[in-house]
Design an enzyme around this catalytic site. Structure first.
Site, PDB file in Angstrom:
ATOM      1  N   GLY A  48     -18.505  23.211   3.517  1.00 13.97           N
ATOM      2  CA  GLY A  48     -19.904  23.646   3.495  1.00 13.97           C
ATOM      3  C   GLY A  48     -20.713  22.946   4.556  1.00 13.97           C
ATOM      4  O   GLY A  48     -20.159  22.371   5.486  1.00 13.97           O
ATOM      5  N   ASN A  49     -22.019  23.022   4.437  1.00 10.50           N
ATOM      6  CA  ASN A  49     -22.882  22.302   5.385  1.00 10.50           C
ATOM      7  C   ASN A  49     -24.148  21.848   4.677  1.00 10.50           C
ATOM      8  O   ASN A  49     -24.352  22.153   3.509  1.00 10.50           O
ATOM      9  CB  ASN A  49     -23.173  23.168   6.612  1.00 10.50           C
ATOM     10  CG  ASN A  49     -23.922  24.427   6.242  1.00 10.50           C
ATOM     11  OD1 ASN A  49     -25.052  24.384   5.759  1.00 10.50           O
ATOM     12  ND2 ASN A  49     -23.287  25.581   6.445  1.00 10.50           N
ATOM     13  N   HIS A  50     -25.000  21.108   5.399  1.00  8.21           N
ATOM     14  CA  HIS A  50     -26.147  20.446   4.783  1.00  8.21           C
ATOM     15  C   HIS A  50     -27.396  21.325   4.665  1.00  8.21           C
ATOM     16  O   HIS A  50     -28.458  20.813   4.338  1.00  8.21           O
ATOM     17  CB  HIS A  50     -26.512  19.189   5.564  1.00  8.21           C
ATOM     18  CG  HIS A  50     -25.524  18.082   5.388  1.00  8.21           C
ATOM     19  ND1 HIS A  50     -25.245  17.541   4.160  1.00  8.21           N
ATOM     20  CD2 HIS A  50     -24.738  17.438   6.287  1.00  8.21           C
ATOM     21  CE1 HIS A  50     -24.339  16.600   4.301  1.00  8.21           C
ATOM     22  NE2 HIS A  50     -24.000  16.522   5.577  1.00  8.21           N
ATOM     23  N   SER A  51     -27.308  22.611   4.953  1.00 13.00           N
ATOM     24  CA  SER A  51     -28.510  23.450   4.860  1.00 13.00           C
ATOM     25  C   SER A  51     -29.080  23.380   3.444  1.00 13.00           C
ATOM     26  O   SER A  51     -28.357  23.545   2.465  1.00 13.00           O
ATOM     27  CB  SER A  51     -28.146  24.899   5.203  1.00 13.00           C
ATOM     28  OG  SER A  51     -29.197  25.746   4.802  1.00 13.00           O
ATOM     29  N   ALA A  62     -27.354  29.216   7.148  1.00 11.09           N
ATOM     30  CA  ALA A  62     -26.425  28.475   8.008  1.00 11.09           C
ATOM     31  C   ALA A  62     -25.028  28.904   7.583  1.00 11.09           C
ATOM     32  O   ALA A  62     -24.422  28.322   6.679  1.00 11.09           O
ATOM     33  CB  ALA A  62     -26.620  26.980   7.817  1.00 11.09           C
TER      34      ALA A  62
END
Ligand code: C5P
Length: 402
Positions: free
Chosen positions: A212-215, A280
């Site tokens: 995943g990512n930090h969005s 994102a």
């Protein structure tokens, strides 16, 4: 975030049995973000207590010009109260109150406020069926309509008298919908439908792990709320996030992975006027998803990845008249890369974030962006709260449709 955020509403409660429903009505209005000032007629105290409505509205419920124990120093100034309000609702409105309103009587605080009010007035009548169809009631209601008051008609059903027919006050939910519609009526995007993507995507590795990512999703949620506030109907397709939104105009579609987001966006794209892609989206996903939790048996673990479809580019490739807005997060040759993205994805506007700007980007409450349009006009904005950036983006859409 809520549909009546910041709206100031006077709720006038008069003496009918339906007054008991105003407790629920106050709750719904407050939950929708409105500030509610309850004004009661003396007779309404027989049906619901001022303490109930004061507690729910978080403000004293006024009945008299002077409050008990007041020696004349402060009073409930009807003109100030009337001018404070963005909207006045009288619910339930009894036959007696309708008659007073139609004829300019001013024998209590509520009637004085009604006569002083410059804001829209909504009236939800409630009475027994024979009273409702009596020629005086019908005449009074049409007089009120001729003054510009908005009547929320009584509904059919069982009445307190045991009779069945028209006279029940409209349900609190119906009243709140009428209120929301009223505030939306003259809004610039009221005819428009927007598709907005938000948040990160999670690309599964096995049943318990993902990439995943930090969005945080905040930017997309702020845009969705601003669009809804301007009257647009919004489909908000979001990846996993803690963000909350509650607005009658917003339908939230929860997805997990980029492929799910792709499918959801294509499902709605044909019916929308504009798309704002603030998600994102992960560029790659694991080639295979293990059905069982992967064991840590070896020293090294390699995940082979496939490229995800570019959702925005795929919409750009099939767009008719839709206005497409994308985001770009660049660390080098920002402007040139952003311009190339406009062409490649067939966009109308790109919102460029620079990671170099302090205070901008993931997880931050502020953002510093530059707008670049299809004709490559460049418009840098200063650092501002994401809500304000959302407003600037929605203003662009409003201008496009002017
Ligand atoms: O190509 P890049 O990822 O920099 O483009 C960012 C823009 O494209 C954002 O608006 C993002 O929401 C959108 N995007 C997308 N699908 C992808 C990747 C990016 O919709 N797979």
């Amino acid at each position: 975030m809520t549909s009546l955020g910041g709206k100031k509403i006077i709720l006038g409660v008069t003496g009918g049995i339906a007054a008991y429903k105003t407790a629920h009505l106050v709750r719904l209005l407050i939950k929708a973000g409105a500030e509610v000032q309850v004004i009661m007629t003396p007779a309404s105290h027989q049906f619901v207590t001022p303490y109930t409505l004061a507690t729910l509205s978080k403000k004293p419920a006024y009945t008299n010009f002077f409050n008990a124990g007041d020696q004349g120093g402060t009073w409930n100034n009807h003109v100030d109260l009337a001018l404070w309000a963005d909207l006045m609702i009288i619910a339930p409105a009894t036959a007696n109150t309708l008659a007073k309103m139609a004829n300019g009587y001013c024998d209590n605080l509520l009637m004085a406020i009604y006569l002083s009010a410059k804001c829209p007035v909504m009236v939800a009548p409630a009475m027994d069926l024979d009273m409702y169809v009596h020629p005086t009631t019908e005449r009074n209601l049409s007089l009120l309509e001729s003054f510009g008051n908005i009547i929320i008609p009584a509904e059919d059903g069982e009445l307190a008298s045991g009779l069945i027919g028209k006279g029940r006050m409209a349900e609190p939910e119906t009243i709140v919908t009428s209120v929301t519609n009223l505030f939306n009526a003259n809004l610039p995007l009221k005819e428009k439908k927007l598709l907005i993507t938000a948040g990160p995507t999670y690309e599964p590795i096995d049943p318990v792990r993902f990439i995943g990512n930090h969005s945080s999703g905040k930017m997309g949620f702020d845009i969705a709320f601003e669009a809804a506030k301007q009257g647009a109907k919004v489909i908000l397709v979001t990846g996993p996030t803690n963000q909350k939104i509650s607005h009658a105009n917003v339908e939230v579609v929860h997805v997990m992975s980029a492929l799910e987001m792709y499918n959801a966006c294509h499902k709605y794209f044909g019916n929308v006027d504009a798309v704002i892609a603030a998600a994102a989206v992960a560029d790659y996903r694991p080639k295979t998803v293990a059905t069982e939790k992967i064991k840590k048996n070896s020293e090294e673990f390699i995940i082979e990845m496939d490229k995800n479809p570019d959702i925005l580019a795929s919409l750009g490739a099939i767009k008719n008249n839709q206005f497409l807005v994308g985001f770009a997060l660049e660390t080098q040759n920002e402007i040139e890369n952003a311009k190339a993205k406009i062409t490649k994805k067939n966009l109308d506007l790109i919102v460029l974030n620079s990671l170099k700007d302090e205070g901008a980007g993931f997880g931050k409450p502020t953002n510093k962006v530059t707008f670049i349009d299809r004709k490559f006009n460049i418009e840098p904005l200063e650092l501002k709260p994401k809500e304000a950036v959302a407003k600037d983006i929605i203003d662009k859409i409003i201008k496009h449709y002017e």
